[in-house]
Design an enzyme around this catalytic site. Structure first.
Site, PDB file in Angstrom:
ATOM      1  N   ASP A   1       0.843  -1.197   0.000  1.00 43.33           N
ATOM      2  CA  ASP A   1       0.000   0.000   0.000  1.00 43.33           C
ATOM      3  C   ASP A   1       0.878   1.247   0.000  1.00 43.33           C
ATOM      4  O   ASP A   1       2.102   1.179   0.157  1.00 43.33           O
ATOM      5  CB  ASP A   1      -0.931   0.010   1.213  1.00 43.33           C
ATOM      6  N   LYS A   2       0.213   2.386  -0.154  1.00 38.35           N
ATOM      7  CA  LYS A   2       0.855   3.705  -0.150  1.00 38.35           C
ATOM      8  C   LYS A   2       0.014   4.642   0.699  1.00 38.35           C
ATOM      9  O   LYS A   2      -1.214   4.511   0.773  1.00 38.35           O
ATOM     10  CB  LYS A   2       0.973   4.208  -1.583  1.00 38.35           C
ATOM     11  N   HIS A   3       0.674   5.595   1.344  1.00 39.41           N
ATOM     12  CA  HIS A   3      -0.054   6.641   2.080  1.00 39.41           C
ATOM     13  C   HIS A   3       0.554   7.988   1.756  1.00 39.41           C
ATOM     14  O   HIS A   3       1.770   8.142   1.719  1.00 39.41           O
ATOM     15  CB  HIS A   3       0.025   6.411   3.593  1.00 39.41           C
ATOM     16  N   SER A   4      -0.314   8.973   1.530  1.00 39.25           N
ATOM     17  CA  SER A   4       0.121  10.354   1.341  1.00 39.25           C
ATOM     18  C   SER A   4      -0.332  11.191   2.524  1.00 39.25           C
ATOM     19  O   SER A   4      -1.439  10.989   3.048  1.00 39.25           O
ATOM     20  CB  SER A   4      -0.475  10.932   0.052  1.00 39.25           C
TER      21      SER A   4
ATOM     22  N   THR B   1      -9.315  10.730  -0.859  1.00 36.60           N
ATOM     23  CA  THR B   1      -9.431   9.723  -1.917  1.00 36.60           C
ATOM     24  C   THR B   1     -10.847   9.158  -1.999  1.00 36.60           C
ATOM     25  O   THR B   1     -11.386   8.959  -3.094  1.00 36.60           O
ATOM     26  CB  THR B   1      -8.416   8.594  -1.681  1.00 36.60           C
TER      27      THR B   1
ATOM     28  N   ARG C   1      -7.599  14.859  19.547  1.00 36.65           N
ATOM     29  CA  ARG C   1      -6.509  15.738  19.089  1.00 36.65           C
ATOM     30  C   ARG C   1      -7.063  16.967  18.392  1.00 36.65           C
ATOM     31  O   ARG C   1      -6.546  18.073  18.540  1.00 36.65           O
ATOM     32  CB  ARG C   1      -5.589  14.974  18.123  1.00 36.65           C
TER      33      ARG C   1
ATOM     34  N   SER D   1      -1.208   7.565  14.354  1.00 35.40           N
ATOM     35  CA  SER D   1      -2.518   7.610  13.704  1.00 35.40           C
ATOM     36  C   SER D   1      -2.451   7.037  12.293  1.00 35.40           C
ATOM     37  O   SER D   1      -3.250   6.171  11.922  1.00 35.40           O
ATOM     38  CB  SER D   1      -3.010   9.063  13.655  1.00 35.40           C
TER      39      SER D   1
ATOM     40  N   LYS E   1      -3.705   2.519  11.302  1.00 36.31           N
ATOM     41  CA  LYS E   1      -4.720   2.111  10.325  1.00 36.31           C
ATOM     42  C   LYS E   1      -4.086   1.320   9.179  1.00 36.31           C
ATOM     43  O   LYS E   1      -4.623   0.302   8.740  1.00 36.31           O
ATOM     44  CB  LYS E   1      -5.432   3.341   9.766  1.00 36.31           C
ATOM     45  N   LYS E   2      -2.947   1.782   8.676  1.00 31.90           N
ATOM     46  CA  LYS E   2      -2.310   1.097   7.555  1.00 31.90           C
ATOM     47  C   LYS E   2      -1.828  -0.299   7.962  1.00 31.90           C
ATOM     48  O   LYS E   2      -2.014  -1.274   7.223  1.00 31.90           O
ATOM     49  CB  LYS E   2      -1.130   1.930   7.029  1.00 31.90           C
TER      50      LYS E   2
END
Length: 436
Positions: A80-83, A120, A168, A183, A187-188
């Protein structure tokens, strides 16, 4: 006996809780044993004192394990990828199917718009019928069949993060690198990943405005993810201007489809998708190195393989069966389209990306309050980029709006976000640094 107060006091006084204590605190967030007041005090203590690398790993693991952690039995790596978020950042819609076309399995758990940045899931929901909420059984079937899915996190994924995230937001602790790291990764990592590539944005349209802050976050994310057992690297990438030439949900899907189908390729989107995908394939053992991986991603885009998988994903998640063939007819369009004329002659010297993002939000393309219903057709298109020549009265963008009044307000906001000068600036590099 472990209790929330003793953990908070130790943090307040500069001490470090043990891994077991942080795991207990995460479970307490999920179960409600930890009160809102205690969660807020914990967040402030972490912001002011820090957790250190071991503490970040322990909190991330604890938040990951506060709910369901997916496990897979697939004939290829789970990737996977996260931005960290920006303006016109629609890479996920290109990258997930391109990775799948290269042999990876991509259960991409994504988010909605946050502040001035787009989400997204919101972009995909501009496609009629597209469902982002899949059951675990449906996700497993789709991943086995199509090799990618882009979905919302279920209530069972990292419930401790959902609780702490809300705390937060109202306690002035959003900026804590330790809490941002836990955070994002909780999740990832709950998605059962074997490899993760991170896109950490830097510049006027990003949450991290300076290279120093972006690098601090990138290093924390990479070290923590690796400490939690997931092969990870990060690219620090430029967000001093929008990545796409559009900002807004349906408008960004249009740009994605133009690039996927080759009708009008956005070079920046293509290049960043290839760079991030190359990292992911190399981490997952599907490419010899990031350069080899980038070539494989580019081939998946160029050959149409990524477009074919994207179409299958859209159909599987409730969208039109013929979306790739007939996408121009399938996306909503705004009733009012208005030019944004430049206010002076010269060159585009600077762009306030955050201001552009807020302009989209105020058009109705993002949320001012939780629960706001989005207008998925509105936004900005044809955005001029840094270094482009501008002429007084000549358009530097187009506004897509629901009403004439909203369009005029957005025109003024976009004009204020662009600085025009006599000299052209240096073109910023797309990838600023690699962290591994």
């Amino acid at each position: 006996m472990t209790d929330a107060r003793s953990i908070i006091v130790r943090l307040r006084d500069g001490g470090q809780p043990t891994a077991d204590e942080l795991a207990w605190f995460a479970q307490g967030l999920a179960s409600g044993v930890v009160t809102d007041a205690q969660a807020g005090a914990f967040a402030m203590a972490v912001l002011l004192r820090g957790l250190g690398e071991a503490g970040r790993v322990a909190l991330t693991r604890g938040m990951r394990d506060s709910g369901k952690v997916l496990a897979w039995d697939m004939p290829g790596p789970i990737v996977d990828k996260h931005s960290t978020g920006g303006i016109g950042d629609c890479v996920s819609l290109l990258l997930a199917p391109a990775l799948a076309a290269c042999g990876a399995y991509v259960p991409m758990i994504s988010g909605r718009g946050l502040g001035h940045t787009g989400g997204t899931l919101d972009k995909l929901e501009a496609i009629p019928g597209f469902r982002t909420g899949l059951t675990e059984d449906a996700l497993r079937v789709q991943l086995k069949d199509i090799r990618c899915a882009i979905v919302a996190a279920s209530a069972e994924i990292a419930p401790a993060d959902k609780r702490l995230y809300a705390i937060r937001d109202v306690s002035g602790t959003v900026e804590s690198v330790d809490l941002i790291t836990a955070s994002i990764l909780s999740k990832k990592l709950a998605a059962g990943l074997e490899a993760l590539v991170l896109d950490v944005k830097c510049g006027s349209g990003a949450f991290m405005k300076t290279p120093e802050r972006a690098e601090e976050l990138a290093r924390a994310l990479v070290a923590t993810a690796q400490g939690a057992g997931c092969m990870t690297s990060a690219l620090i990438t430029d967000m001093s201007q929008p990545l796409a030439t559009a900002a807004g949900n349906a408008l960004e899907v249009i740009e994605v489809m133009e690039t996927l189908t080759g009708t009008s390729v956005n070079t920046a989107l293509w290049d960043l998708t290839a760079a991030l995908g190359g990292e992911a394939l190399a981490l997952a053992g599907l490419a010899a190195d990031p350069e080899d991986g980038a070539g494989r991603i580019a081939q998946a885009l160029e050959s149409g393989a990524a477009a074919e998988i994207f179409g299958r994903m859209v159909a599987a998640q409730g969208g039109p069966q013929d979306f790739v063939e007939r996408w121009p007819d399938r996306l909503p369009s705004a009733p009012v389209v208005m030019e944004v004329p430049a206010l002076a002659d010269g060159f585009i010297a600077a762009i306030d990306g955050e201001a552009l993002g807020h302009a989209v939000v105020h058009l109705g393309g993002g949320r001012l309050r939780e629960g706001d219903k989005l207008n998925l057709s509105v936004g900005l298109s044809d955005l001029a980029g840094l270094g482009e020549e501008a002429g007084a009265g000549v358009p530097i963008a187009m506004v897509h709006a629901a009403t004439e009044d909203a369009a005029r307000a957005a025109v003024r906001a976009v004009q204020a976000a662009y600085r025009i000068s006599d000299a052209a600036p240096d073109e910023p590099a797309l990838v600023l640094k690699r962290i591994a």
